[in-house]
Design an enzyme around this catalytic site. Structure first.
Site, short mmCIF file in Angstrom:
data_model
loop_
_atom_site.label_atom_id
_atom_site.label_comp_id
_atom_site.label_asym_id
_atom_site.label_seq_id
_atom_site.Cartn_x
_atom_site.Cartn_y
_atom_site.Cartn_z
N TRP A 203 -57.79 -52.30 53.42
CA TRP A 203 -56.65 -51.87 54.24
C TRP A 203 -56.99 -51.91 55.71
CZ3 TRP A 203 -52.33 -52.66 52.19
CH2 TRP A 203 -52.13 -52.44 50.82
N ASP B 243 -54.73 -44.30 59.56
CA ASP B 243 -53.95 -44.66 58.38
C ASP B 243 -54.41 -43.72 57.27
OD1 ASP B 243 -52.86 -45.69 56.07
OD2 ASP B 243 -53.78 -47.67 56.24
N LYS C 251 -47.83 -42.72 47.79
CA LYS C 251 -49.01 -42.27 47.07
C LYS C 251 -48.96 -40.75 46.85
CE LYS C 251 -51.00 -46.49 48.21
NZ LYS C 251 -51.14 -47.37 49.36
C1 LIG Z 1 -51.11 -48.44 50.08
C2 LIG Z 1 -51.77 -48.50 51.40
C3 LIG Z 1 -51.24 -49.23 52.48
C4 LIG Z 1 -49.99 -50.05 52.35
O1 LIG Z 1 -48.90 -49.22 52.24
P1 LIG Z 1 -47.41 -49.82 52.24
O2 LIG Z 1 -46.59 -48.59 52.38
O3 LIG Z 1 -47.24 -50.53 50.95
O4 LIG Z 1 -47.26 -50.71 53.40
C5 LIG Z 1 -51.90 -49.18 53.68
N1 LIG Z 1 -53.03 -48.48 53.84
C6 LIG Z 1 -53.58 -47.78 52.82
C7 LIG Z 1 -54.83 -47.01 53.05
C8 LIG Z 1 -52.97 -47.77 51.57
O5 LIG Z 1 -53.50 -47.06 50.57
#
Ligand SMILES: *Cc1c(COP(=O)(O)O)cnc(C)c1O
Length: 361
Positions: free
Chosen positions: A103, A172, A196
């Site tokens: 990511w 993030d 999540k």
């Molecule tokens: C799932 C995830 C993403 C992507 O998320 P989206 O909402 O599908 O764009 C980005 N960073 C991390 C750490 C993730 O777990």
């Protein structure tokens, strides 16, 4: 509900059963309106109340200080990979990124399209099996922000030492959102997709320090501007009404359960049981991650062979333990154990792992 299976999906993923049932009960006729919430104007009184409550709870549950605003933005975490540099990387400045895995790499790739970006630490040499210590970070002069990924969902690693640096952090937090306290004083901006820990897919929750909004870039499309989104209360265009509605319910559930302290303690307990099972298997199960960096949300492990992994996954599925396959880019197994996944599911998995080893050891 006996037909609910143990769902270890990495996202979208398990949500609290009480939240699903509540939404189901009020879905067709929302509070006597004669229509569902997703059929109403997003400017009407019903949705207005829903959105306000979700925003208030998002700030409250996260413990965000007064100088932060919360934004609900479509495009998930991935759009934030672009929006962050578009807004924050003003001419002449640069941004440092911690490359901690899949990511983080995505965030770097997107940021490079908008500005001057460098890697402040690279985990590639260790095959992304650990997070850096603060002392390992190389932050250059004139750095606008240092971007970190608090939990790498695919590699199964998490930041255990928040960076001690002289520049603001951008984080993030998609895959461990609101499962542990956020050191707000370090951050200018925190973001994450909701699917999540916080609700159904459809948007990102973004916390932004209000004082930085005076200095963000203005020469980008209006939807992409944090200052505009903030001044419009995230209602610049039609918001994802269902996602916001469900987010509010999940946040209310979190608050009633004891908020972040309870989520953090549960995560430690759930992850602890799985790591103990791995560590006590005499090497039959193997977690490639450095112990200090082990994620409390995504527990990755291998078996002695790919044949045994395939057998493990097939038998787990037959035992109603679903979605344990590791990400296709790395293979192996992964149990995602987000906030709403019950302890009973983790216990069932640990028992299954022990029984499988006994039968196939
Ligand atoms: C799932 C995830 C993403 C992507 O998320 P989206 O909402 O599908 O764009 C980005 N960073 C991390 C750490 C993730 O777990």
């Amino acid at each position: 509900m006996s037909n609910r299976k143990h769902n270890f999906s990495a996202g979208p993923c398990t949500l609290p059963l009480s939240v699903l049932e509540e939404a189901q009960a009020e879905f067709v006729d929302y509070q006597g309106a004669g229509m569902s919430l997703i059929e109403m104007s997003h400017r009407g009184k019903h949705f207005d109340a829903v959105a306000n409550e979700a925003m208030t709870l998002a700030l409250e549950v996260a413990g965000a200080p007064d100088d932060f605003s919360v934004l609900f933005l479509q495009g998930g975490a991935l759009l934030q990979f672009s929006m962050v540099p578009m807004n924050l990387l003003t001419p002449g400045s640069q941004a440092g990124y911690v490359n901690s895995g899949t990511w983080a790499k995505g965030a770097i790739t997107d940021a490079q399209a908008y500005g001057d970006v460098y890697t402040a630490w690279d985990g590639a040499g260790d095959n992304f099996t650990r997070m850096p210590r603060s002392s390992e970070l190389e932050v250059r002069d004139n750095t606008r922000y240092l971007h970190i990924t608090s939990n790498e969902t695919i590699g199964g690693i998490r930041i255990y030492e928040w960076p001690e640096v002289d520049v603001p952090l951008v984080g993030d937090m998609s895959s461990d959102y609101l499962s542990r306290p956020i050191p707000w004083e370090k951050f200018d901006l925190v973001y994450g997709g909701v699917q999540k820990n916080l609700g159904p897919a459809g948007m990102a929750v973004v916390y932004v320090r209000k004082s930085i909004l005076e200095k963000t870039n203005r020469d980008i499309g209006r939807y992409l501007r944090y200052d505009i989104q903030e001044s419009k209360g995230s209602m610049f265009n039609t918001p994802p009404v269902f996602t916001i509605y469900m987010l509010g319910k999940v946040l209310k559930w979190m608050k009633a359960e004891g908020g972040i302290p309870a989520m953090e303690a549960r995560a430690a307990e759930k992850a602890g049981l799985l790591y103990d099972t791995i560590d006590q298997s005499g090497g039959y199960y193997n977690c490639p991650v450095e112990v200090a960096s082990r994620s409390h949300m995504n527990v990755v492990f291998r078996l002695p062979s790919e044949e045994l992994e395939a057998k493990f996954l097939a038998e787990a599925t037959a035992a109603d333990l679903l979605n344990l396959k590791g990400h296709r880019s790395v293979g192996g197994c992964r149990a995602s154990i987000y906030n709403a996944l019950p302890m009973a599911s983790v216990t069932a998995l640990a028992d299954f792992m022990q029984a499988f080893q006994q039968a196939n050891g």
